[in-house]
Design a protein around this motif. Structure first.
Motif, PDB file in Angstrom:
ATOM      1  N   SER A   4      -6.582  24.556  -8.557  1.00  0.00           N
ATOM      2  CA  SER A   4      -5.304  25.227  -8.771  1.00  0.00           C
ATOM      3  C   SER A   4      -4.208  24.632  -7.910  1.00  0.00           C
ATOM      4  O   SER A   4      -3.128  25.194  -7.795  1.00  0.00           O
ATOM      5  CB  SER A   4      -5.450  26.724  -8.458  1.00  0.00           C
ATOM      6  N   SER A   5      -4.461  23.492  -7.287  1.00  0.00           N
ATOM      7  CA  SER A   5      -3.497  22.857  -6.399  1.00  0.00           C
ATOM      8  C   SER A   5      -2.217  22.513  -7.147  1.00  0.00           C
ATOM      9  O   SER A   5      -2.254  21.898  -8.208  1.00  0.00           O
ATOM     10  CB  SER A   5      -4.087  21.579  -5.797  1.00  0.00           C
ATOM     11  N   PRO A   6      -1.023  22.912  -6.594  1.00  0.00           N
ATOM     12  CA  PRO A   6       0.241  22.581  -7.266  1.00  0.00           C
ATOM     13  C   PRO A   6       0.677  21.142  -7.045  1.00  0.00           C
ATOM     14  O   PRO A   6       1.628  20.683  -7.666  1.00  0.00           O
ATOM     15  CB  PRO A   6       1.227  23.560  -6.610  1.00  0.00           C
ATOM     16  N   VAL A   7       0.025  20.424  -6.163  1.00  0.00           N
ATOM     17  CA  VAL A   7       0.422  19.054  -5.847  1.00  0.00           C
ATOM     18  C   VAL A   7       0.062  18.122  -7.009  1.00  0.00           C
ATOM     19  O   VAL A   7      -1.047  18.156  -7.529  1.00  0.00           O
ATOM     20  CB  VAL A   7      -0.277  18.569  -4.563  1.00  0.00           C
ATOM     21  N   LYS A   8       1.025  17.297  -7.429  1.00  0.00           N
ATOM     22  CA  LYS A   8       0.755  16.282  -8.439  1.00  0.00           C
ATOM     23  C   LYS A   8       0.300  15.021  -7.721  1.00  0.00           C
ATOM     24  O   LYS A   8       1.119  14.298  -7.139  1.00  0.00           O
ATOM     25  CB  LYS A   8       2.004  16.025  -9.287  1.00  0.00           C
ATOM     26  N   LEU A   9      -0.982  14.761  -7.757  1.00  0.00           N
ATOM     27  CA  LEU A   9      -1.516  13.622  -7.016  1.00  0.00           C
ATOM     28  C   LEU A   9      -0.918  12.304  -7.466  1.00  0.00           C
ATOM     29  O   LEU A   9      -0.695  11.408  -6.657  1.00  0.00           O
ATOM     30  CB  LEU A   9      -3.037  13.579  -7.153  1.00  0.00           C
ATOM     31  N   THR A  10      -0.646  12.168  -8.765  1.00  0.00           N
ATOM     32  CA  THR A  10      -0.124  10.886  -9.248  1.00  0.00           C
ATOM     33  C   THR A  10       1.257  10.587  -8.681  1.00  0.00           C
ATOM     34  O   THR A  10       1.645   9.426  -8.559  1.00  0.00           O
ATOM     35  CB  THR A  10      -0.056  10.874 -10.782  1.00  0.00           C
ATOM     36  N   SER A  11       2.013  11.622  -8.294  1.00  0.00           N
ATOM     37  CA  SER A  11       3.345  11.393  -7.731  1.00  0.00           C
ATOM     38  C   SER A  11       3.284  10.845  -6.316  1.00  0.00           C
ATOM     39  O   SER A  11       4.278  10.345  -5.790  1.00  0.00           O
ATOM     40  CB  SER A  11       4.147  12.697  -7.734  1.00  0.00           C
ATOM     41  N   LEU A  12       2.103  10.926  -5.693  1.00  0.00           N
ATOM     42  CA  LEU A  12       1.932  10.435  -4.330  1.00  0.00           C
ATOM     43  C   LEU A  12       1.553   8.968  -4.283  1.00  0.00           C
ATOM     44  O   LEU A  12       1.455   8.381  -3.216  1.00  0.00           O
ATOM     45  CB  LEU A  12       0.858  11.255  -3.614  1.00  0.00           C
ATOM     46  N   SER A  13       1.334   8.372  -5.457  1.00  0.00           N
ATOM     47  CA  SER A  13       0.930   6.972  -5.530  1.00  0.00           C
ATOM     48  C   SER A  13       2.136   6.103  -5.820  1.00  0.00           C
ATOM     49  O   SER A  13       2.874   6.325  -6.776  1.00  0.00           O
ATOM     50  CB  SER A  13      -0.107   6.774  -6.636  1.00  0.00           C
ATOM     51  N   SER A  14       2.345   5.089  -4.995  1.00  0.00           N
ATOM     52  CA  SER A  14       3.460   4.170  -5.223  1.00  0.00           C
ATOM     53  C   SER A  14       3.237   3.315  -6.450  1.00  0.00           C
ATOM     54  O   SER A  14       4.173   2.815  -7.059  1.00  0.00           O
ATOM     55  CB  SER A  14       3.664   3.264  -4.001  1.00  0.00           C
ATOM     56  N   LYS A  15       1.957   3.154  -6.847  1.00  0.00           N
ATOM     57  CA  LYS A  15       1.631   2.360  -8.021  1.00  0.00           C
ATOM     58  C   LYS A  15       1.592   3.213  -9.272  1.00  0.00           C
ATOM     59  O   LYS A  15       2.126   2.848 -10.307  1.00  0.00           O
ATOM     60  CB  LYS A  15       0.266   1.682  -7.855  1.00  0.00           C
ATOM     61  N   GLY A  16       0.929   4.384  -9.172  1.00  0.00           N
ATOM     62  CA  GLY A  16       0.793   5.242 -10.340  1.00  0.00           C
ATOM     63  C   GLY A  16       0.006   4.558 -11.425  1.00  0.00           C
ATOM     64  O   GLY A  16      -0.720   3.603 -11.230  1.00  0.00           O
ATOM     65  N   GLY A  17       0.135   5.072 -12.659  1.00  0.00           N
ATOM     66  CA  GLY A  17      -0.473   4.427 -13.812  1.00  0.00           C
ATOM     67  C   GLY A  17      -1.966   4.345 -13.704  1.00  0.00           C
ATOM     68  O   GLY A  17      -2.643   5.340 -13.545  1.00  0.00           O
ATOM     69  N   CYS A  18      -2.504   3.151 -13.788  1.00  0.00           N
ATOM     70  CA  CYS A  18      -3.937   2.980 -13.976  1.00  0.00           C
ATOM     71  C   CYS A  18      -4.722   2.830 -12.683  1.00  0.00           C
ATOM     72  O   CYS A  18      -5.939   2.769 -12.708  1.00  0.00           O
ATOM     73  CB  CYS A  18      -4.187   1.753 -14.844  1.00  0.00           C
ATOM     74  N   GLY A  19      -4.059   2.762 -11.525  1.00  0.00           N
ATOM     75  CA  GLY A  19      -4.807   2.491 -10.310  1.00  0.00           C
ATOM     76  C   GLY A  19      -5.474   1.131 -10.374  1.00  0.00           C
ATOM     77  O   GLY A  19      -6.612   0.950  -9.967  1.00  0.00           O
ATOM     78  N   CYS A  20      -4.760   0.136 -10.915  1.00  0.00           N
ATOM     79  CA  CYS A  20      -5.358  -1.139 -11.300  1.00  0.00           C
ATOM     80  C   CYS A  20      -5.814  -1.967 -10.105  1.00  0.00           C
ATOM     81  O   CYS A  20      -5.331  -1.820  -8.994  1.00  0.00           O
ATOM     82  CB  CYS A  20      -4.355  -1.966 -12.094  1.00  0.00           C
ATOM     83  N   LYS A  21      -6.734  -2.873 -10.383  1.00  0.00           N
ATOM     84  CA  LYS A  21      -7.144  -3.873  -9.407  1.00  0.00           C
ATOM     85  C   LYS A  21      -5.997  -4.860  -9.183  1.00  0.00           C
ATOM     86  O   LYS A  21      -5.028  -4.906  -9.938  1.00  0.00           O
ATOM     87  CB  LYS A  21      -8.338  -4.654  -9.937  1.00  0.00           C
ATOM     88  N   ILE A  22      -6.130  -5.679  -8.128  1.00  0.00           N
ATOM     89  CA  ILE A  22      -5.248  -6.837  -7.998  1.00  0.00           C
ATOM     90  C   ILE A  22      -5.403  -7.662  -9.272  1.00  0.00           C
ATOM     91  O   ILE A  22      -6.504  -7.828  -9.794  1.00  0.00           O
ATOM     92  CB  ILE A  22      -5.621  -7.657  -6.752  1.00  0.00           C
ATOM     93  N   GLY A  23      -4.297  -8.179  -9.788  1.00  0.00           N
ATOM     94  CA  GLY A  23      -4.320  -8.908 -11.053  1.00  0.00           C
ATOM     95  C   GLY A  23      -5.270 -10.092 -11.034  1.00  0.00           C
ATOM     96  O   GLY A  23      -5.526 -10.691  -9.979  1.00  0.00           O
ATOM     97  N   PRO A  24      -5.806 -10.464 -12.203  1.00  0.00           N
ATOM     98  CA  PRO A  24      -6.807 -11.532 -12.259  1.00  0.00           C
ATOM     99  C   PRO A  24      -6.296 -12.878 -11.778  1.00  0.00           C
ATOM    100  O   PRO A  24      -7.035 -13.628 -11.148  1.00  0.00           O
ATOM    101  CB  PRO A  24      -7.197 -11.570 -13.741  1.00  0.00           C
TER     102      PRO A  24
END
Length: 349
Positions: A4-24
């Protein structure tokens, strides 16, 4: 959703989106600078073919599979984030044909800025997914960091003669994919507020589903090569299989399972940077049909979190394998074939 946490975890990520690896492309440049390690005949799988995990032989009947993966939040629910991160890390062991046995948590968390219950929910989600995999948590490491990150280092066991790699595909094989793609576009859309609750539940279910059932069922079939589809996208991981196996690959776009609304969302601009990087990296090794749109190309390169297994299977068995997987709730499809020509390249039809 269980928190029930009101915190949006994705808003705390500077990258957001897919949490991707370093590019190939960037990763390849870094790895080229590494010195050669100590030669050891017991190292069965190392860095040579960009495989999913390392495999080290302990004796004639036992080898260990080792892998680590962690990333920033891609969903807002902490419990779900923990489950996704655990399923994603464990997947590498399944891709190699192994059985996960232990795991270590890898935690970065702003402990003074966020409620400690959020971290507890993340760890609880990961722990429940470990139990589902019949693996045991043995410890971990945490740091205080402004940006939350979570993942696991996982160890598995396998017989040295039964190791699956991404380098064994044989001409004439068929390719079976066990989960739909489009996860990166969907999670980027989530961050933008473009998904309904039902759509969030759908993509979360895909990411939290272990590849255990797909791996175990496929043990009865002739699988020559295996990898899981994650940050480099379907075409990126297929490309590694083509290069490692010294074969060509033909993919049939209309047979690739894709999450609902992905094309519409991609057209609206919800394409993560990691997906576009994957596409750029593969431009010289993939041939697309002239009729294929840029959005469709991006979808095939979409950066995935906790994706399915891509299996290179004896062609006489592939359809039967896909059917058995579907009968057991796995969203599997035959999506392509392995060729003796066009080595190291992919053709999309």
């Amino acid at each position: 959703m269980t928190s029930s946490s009101p915190v949006k975890l994705t808003s705390l990520s500077s990258k957001g989106g897919c949490g991707c690896k370093i590019g190939p492309a960037d990763l390849a440049k870094v790895l080229q600078e590494l010195p050669q390690g100590i030669s050891d005949p017991n190292l069965l799988v190392g860095l040579d073919t960009s495989d999913d995990a390392g495999v080290y032989r302990l004796n004639d009947t036992t080898a260990i599979v080792q892998t680590v993966d962690f990333f920033t939040p891609i969903v807002d629910d902490p419990y779900d984030f923990g489950q996704i991160a655990a399923a994603n890390a464990i997947s590498d062991v399944y891709a190699m044909g192994g059985k996960p046995i232990t795991a270590l948590n890898v935690v970065a968390f702003p402990i003074a800025a966020l409620d400690k219950s959020i971290l507890a929910d993340i760890l609880r989600g990961a722990g429940d997914k470990l139990k589902e995999a019949d693996a045991v948590l043995v410890g971990g490491h945490s740091i205080d960091d402004q940006e939350p990150k979570f993942g696991m280092a996982v160890t598995g066991l396998i017989h040295p003669d039964k190791v699956r790699t991404n380098a064994g595909a044989q001409p004439g094989d068929s390719l079976v994919l066990t989960k739909p793609i489009g996860v990166g576009i969907m999670t980027t859309s989530l961050k933008k507020g473009l998904l309904s609750e039902k759509e969030i539940e759908r993509v979360t279910k895909v990411m939290t589903t272990l590849n255990r059932k797909a791996a175990e069922i496929s043990e009865k079939y002739t699988v020559h090569a295996s990898t899981d589809v994650t940050g480099f996208g379907l075409l990126g991981h297929a490309s590694e299989m083509a290069k490692g196996s010294n074969v060509g690959i033909r993919l049939f776009y209309k047979q690739v399972p894709i999450l609902e609304r992905v094309q519409e969302l991609a057209k609206s601009g919800a394409v993560p940077g990691g997906t576009k990087n994957n596409f750029a990296h593969l431009e010289d090794v993939v041939t697309y049909p002239e009729s294929m749109s840029q959005v469709e190309k991006w979808i095939l390169c979409d950066a995935v979190t906790s994706g399915g297994l891509l299996l290179s299977v004896d062609s006489e068995e592939a359809k039967r394998l896909a059917e058995e997987l579907r009968d057991n709730g796995v969203e599997a499809q035959v999506i392509g074939e392995v060729l003796g020509e066009n080595k190291g390249r992919i053709t999309v039809q």
